[in-house]
Design a protein around this motif. Structure first.
Motif, mmCIF file in Angstrom:
data_model
loop_
_atom_site.group_PDB
_atom_site.id
_atom_site.type_symbol
_atom_site.label_atom_id
_atom_site.label_comp_id
_atom_site.label_asym_id
_atom_site.label_seq_id
_atom_site.Cartn_x
_atom_site.Cartn_y
_atom_site.Cartn_z
ATOM 1 N N VAL A 157 -1.542 18.758 -8.458
ATOM 2 C CA VAL A 157 -2.500 19.560 -7.684
ATOM 3 C C VAL A 157 -2.784 18.880 -6.347
ATOM 4 O O VAL A 157 -2.873 19.534 -5.303
ATOM 5 C CB VAL A 157 -3.807 19.775 -8.474
ATOM 6 N N ALA A 158 -2.908 17.552 -6.368
ATOM 7 C CA ALA A 158 -3.127 16.787 -5.138
ATOM 8 C C ALA A 158 -1.861 16.716 -4.290
ATOM 9 O O ALA A 158 -1.891 16.933 -3.074
ATOM 10 C CB ALA A 158 -3.617 15.382 -5.474
ATOM 11 N N VAL A 159 -0.741 16.422 -4.938
ATOM 12 C CA VAL A 159 0.513 16.204 -4.203
ATOM 13 C C VAL A 159 0.991 17.484 -3.514
ATOM 14 O O VAL A 159 1.535 17.440 -2.403
ATOM 15 C CB VAL A 159 1.603 15.671 -5.158
ATOM 16 N N LEU A 164 -4.971 17.225 1.813
ATOM 17 C CA LEU A 164 -5.693 16.539 0.738
ATOM 18 C C LEU A 164 -6.902 15.817 1.307
ATOM 19 O O LEU A 164 -6.777 14.979 2.205
ATOM 20 C CB LEU A 164 -4.766 15.554 0.024
ATOM 21 N N LEU A 165 -8.070 16.131 0.756
ATOM 22 C CA LEU A 165 -9.345 15.570 1.197
ATOM 23 C C LEU A 165 -10.005 14.871 0.012
ATOM 24 O O LEU A 165 -9.617 15.067 -1.135
ATOM 25 C CB LEU A 165 -10.262 16.679 1.714
ATOM 26 N N ALA A 166 -11.030 14.074 0.294
ATOM 27 C CA ALA A 166 -11.751 13.424 -0.797
ATOM 28 C C ALA A 166 -13.223 13.261 -0.455
ATOM 29 O O ALA A 166 -13.588 12.938 0.674
ATOM 30 C CB ALA A 166 -11.142 12.066 -1.128
ATOM 31 N N HIS A 220 -6.475 -3.467 -4.814
ATOM 32 C CA HIS A 220 -6.732 -2.698 -3.592
ATOM 33 C C HIS A 220 -5.425 -2.365 -2.867
ATOM 34 O O HIS A 220 -5.256 -1.248 -2.364
ATOM 35 C CB HIS A 220 -7.660 -3.513 -2.688
ATOM 36 N N ARG A 221 -4.490 -3.304 -2.826
ATOM 37 C CA ARG A 221 -3.223 -3.086 -2.125
ATOM 38 C C ARG A 221 -2.461 -1.900 -2.726
ATOM 39 O O ARG A 221 -1.952 -1.040 -2.011
ATOM 40 C CB ARG A 221 -2.380 -4.360 -2.202
ATOM 41 N N ASP A 222 -2.389 -1.853 -4.040
ATOM 42 C CA ASP A 222 -1.730 -0.725 -4.708
ATOM 43 C C ASP A 222 -2.453 0.590 -4.431
ATOM 44 O O ASP A 222 -1.827 1.640 -4.245
ATOM 45 C CB ASP A 222 -1.692 -0.958 -6.219
ATOM 46 N N MET A 223 -3.775 0.540 -4.417
ATOM 47 C CA MET A 223 -4.570 1.744 -4.189
ATOM 48 C C MET A 223 -4.338 2.310 -2.786
ATOM 49 O O MET A 223 -4.236 3.523 -2.605
ATOM 50 C CB MET A 223 -6.055 1.444 -4.409
ATOM 51 N N LEU A 224 -4.253 1.432 -1.799
ATOM 52 C CA LEU A 224 -3.967 1.872 -0.431
ATOM 53 C C LEU A 224 -2.617 2.573 -0.362
ATOM 54 O O LEU A 224 -2.475 3.617 0.284
ATOM 55 C CB LEU A 224 -3.960 0.665 0.519
ATOM 56 N N PHE A 225 -1.633 2.008 -1.023
ATOM 57 C CA PHE A 225 -0.289 2.577 -1.030
ATOM 58 C C PHE A 225 -0.306 3.963 -1.673
ATOM 59 O O PHE A 225 0.314 4.911 -1.170
ATOM 60 C CB PHE A 225 0.649 1.647 -1.798
ATOM 61 N N ALA A 226 -1.031 4.088 -2.780
ATOM 62 C CA ALA A 226 -1.098 5.366 -3.494
ATOM 63 C C ALA A 226 -1.733 6.448 -2.626
ATOM 64 O O ALA A 226 -1.256 7.590 -2.583
ATOM 65 C CB ALA A 226 -1.885 5.196 -4.791
ATOM 66 N N ALA A 227 -2.809 6.108 -1.924
ATOM 67 C CA ALA A 227 -3.479 7.085 -1.060
ATOM 68 C C ALA A 227 -2.579 7.519 0.079
ATOM 69 O O ALA A 227 -2.570 8.692 0.478
ATOM 70 C CB ALA A 227 -4.775 6.491 -0.515
ATOM 71 N N GLU A 228 -1.782 6.581 0.605
ATOM 72 C CA GLU A 228 -0.841 6.915 1.679
ATOM 73 C C GLU A 228 0.246 7.856 1.176
ATOM 74 O O GLU A 228 0.563 8.871 1.815
ATOM 75 C CB GLU A 228 -0.212 5.639 2.227
ATOM 76 N N LYS A 229 0.826 7.534 0.023
ATOM 77 C CA LYS A 229 1.907 8.356 -0.515
ATOM 78 C C LYS A 229 1.427 9.751 -0.922
ATOM 79 O O LYS A 229 2.178 10.726 -0.850
ATOM 80 C CB LYS A 229 2.554 7.651 -1.715
ATOM 81 N N ALA A 230 0.173 9.851 -1.353
ATOM 82 C CA ALA A 230 -0.384 11.151 -1.726
ATOM 83 C C ALA A 230 -0.818 11.950 -0.499
ATOM 84 O O ALA A 230 -1.214 13.110 -0.620
ATOM 85 C CB ALA A 230 -1.566 10.959 -2.673
ATOM 86 N N LYS A 231 -0.761 11.313 0.658
ATOM 87 C CA LYS A 231 -1.130 11.929 1.933
ATOM 88 C C LYS A 231 -2.602 12.351 1.967
ATOM 89 O O LYS A 231 -2.943 13.442 2.417
ATOM 90 C CB LYS A 231 -0.222 13.116 2.246
ATOM 91 N N LEU A 232 -3.456 11.443 1.491
ATOM 92 C CA LEU A 232 -4.894 11.674 1.616
ATOM 93 C C LEU A 232 -5.236 11.668 3.102
ATOM 94 O O LEU A 232 -5.107 10.651 3.778
ATOM 95 C CB LEU A 232 -5.670 10.579 0.871
#
Length: 423
Positions: A157-159, A164-166, A220-232
């Motif tokens: 749903v996000a991808v 994508l907003l939060a 935190h490093r992994d979380m930043l990467f995930a947000a970038e890849k999900a295009k937040l």
């Protein structure tokens, strides 16, 4: 001056008065006065986005907009945030389809009643709302490999959103440094396997995975990467006070806006430790104290202000119980916290079981300190099974603690253990 401590949706009164041996640990800016009413603060943030065009501009030409929003375990005032975000979306693109994706992470789904309480009846009636279910593999899309080596799977749903907003809030977090921002994606709407890899025992043991720290933090490093890849693309994050009222807000770029919000929180809630023989802490009341699992966060604040061998008293309503069978058995099934810890540390990153991260931190505390829970009597046996002690009242907890540390013990009281950075 008697001190009150938040407990579920009410308060408990500390049965001793502050003095030379009973000291209250609160941030120097705990009485911060916000500039304007809650809605005004949010509107001002949306009108002045950080490193981003306004939301009303971003939505133009987008047909499938998804807003990730926190679940029932987080006191985010989404009933204020979401309507104002929807207002901005409609201003720029009245025909856009908007969906709210509830970031349950590894938690249970948010109930219909909780959705109404969180968003308001109007939003629930007018906007499609989807609960993220981390264990449903067919709901996930693979987005690559995390910097740490784990697989990144995120809710489709996000991808599949055009934009994508939060919506979320920023507070100190006991291993991610701070909540908010990138956490909306990981763990918010990531798959079970991704969350468990990110929360592995090696990362949880890192000296950088601590409250208020982002630098060199592997989680935190992994979380930043995930947000970038999900295009937040855009976040609205607020800061709240002890009354769960908005006192500050940031909007805009997922990284820059979040960092500005984190700096505000750091300046607001940093506190110097007051070493105590007995340290009393809370989880700030409901909803953050609704189970023992969440209450571990408030215990880490006590840890940061505890003398060696101190007794920690944790005040939490636990209206929702212990916080899961896995969490319970990860301590109760072992003869000691050290035995459980040895198992956690021997578990590979790929095989991290659900809730091990919380159990590991609780074990870290129990190895160093006796912990007494003040909570609902129905959980007394379960608390004891998990190697904590139990007391029905603060008075009884203090009596138990003084039996260990003596009548002249120095006592530190932290009225909001999740709302302070001690160090």
């Amino acid at each position: 001056m008697l001190t009150t401590l938040p407990y579920h949706k009410t308060q408990l009164t500390l049965p001793i008065e502050p003095g030379p041996k009973v000291r209250i640990l609160t941030p120097s800016n705990h009485d911060y006065t916000p500039e304007g009413a809650q809605e005004e603060i949010v509107r001002r943030a949306l009108a002045n986005p950080i490193a981003s065009p306004p939301l009303s501009e971003l939505v133009k030409g987008k047909q499938n907009i998804v807003i990730i929003s926190s679940d029932h375990t987080r006191p985010v005032p989404s009933h204020i945030n979401i309507p104002l975000m929807l207002e901005e979306i409609k201003k720029g693109n009245p025909e856009a389809k908007v969906t709210i994706l509830v970031a349950t992470g590894m938690h249970r789904p948010t109930t219909p009643e909780e959705l109404v309480d969180k968003f308001g009846q109007k939003v629930v009636d007018e906007v499609p709302i989807v609960n993220h279910l981390s264990e449903v593999d067919e709901d996930m899309i693979f987005l690559g490999t995390l910097p740490s080596g784990g697989e990144l799977w995120v809710n489709k749903v996000a991808v599949e959103a055009d934009l994508l907003l939060a919506d979320g809030f920023i507070e100190p977090h006991f291993f991610a440094g701070f909540s908010g921002g990138r956490k909306s994606v990981l763990p918010g709407v990531a798959s079970r396997k991704t969350v468990m890899y990110n929360h592995n025992s090696t990362f949880i043991s890192s000296p950088y995975a601590r409250t208020g720290n982002l630098e060199n933090n592997p989680i935190h490093r992994d979380m930043l990467f995930a947000a970038e890849k999900a295009k937040l693309a855009f976040i609205l994050n607020v800061v709240i006070n002890a009354k769960k009222e908005i006192i500050y807000a940031v909007a805009g770029d997922r990284v820059e806006a979040h960092l500005k919000g984190c700096q505000f929180v750091r300046d607001l809630v940093a506190a110097t430790p007051i070493p105590g023989d007995i340290v009393i802490s809370t989880n700030g009341g409901y909803p953050l104290d609704q189970n023992l699992y969440q209450a571990v966060k408030g215990m880490t604040a006590a840890e940061a202000s505890a003398k060696a061998g101190a007794v920690i008293i944790m005040v939490a309503g636990c209206s929702d119980g212990i916080g899961g069978e896995a969490f319970y058995h990860q301590l109760a099934d072992y003869p000691s916290p050290q035995a459980a810890m040895d198992t956690f540390l021997a578990t590979s990153k790929e095989d991290t079981p659900a809730d091990q991260w919380e159990s590991q931190i609780l074990c870290r505390l129990l190895i160093k300190h006796k912990i007494i829970m003040v909570t609902d009597p129905k959980w007394a046996q379960a608390v004891r099974d998990m190697h904590l002690d139990y007391a029905e009242t603060l008075e009884k907890a203090l009596a138990k603690a003084k039996a260990v540390k003596g009548e002249e013990a120095e006592i530190t009281v932290i009225p909001d253990g999740v709302g302070v950075i001690v160090g």
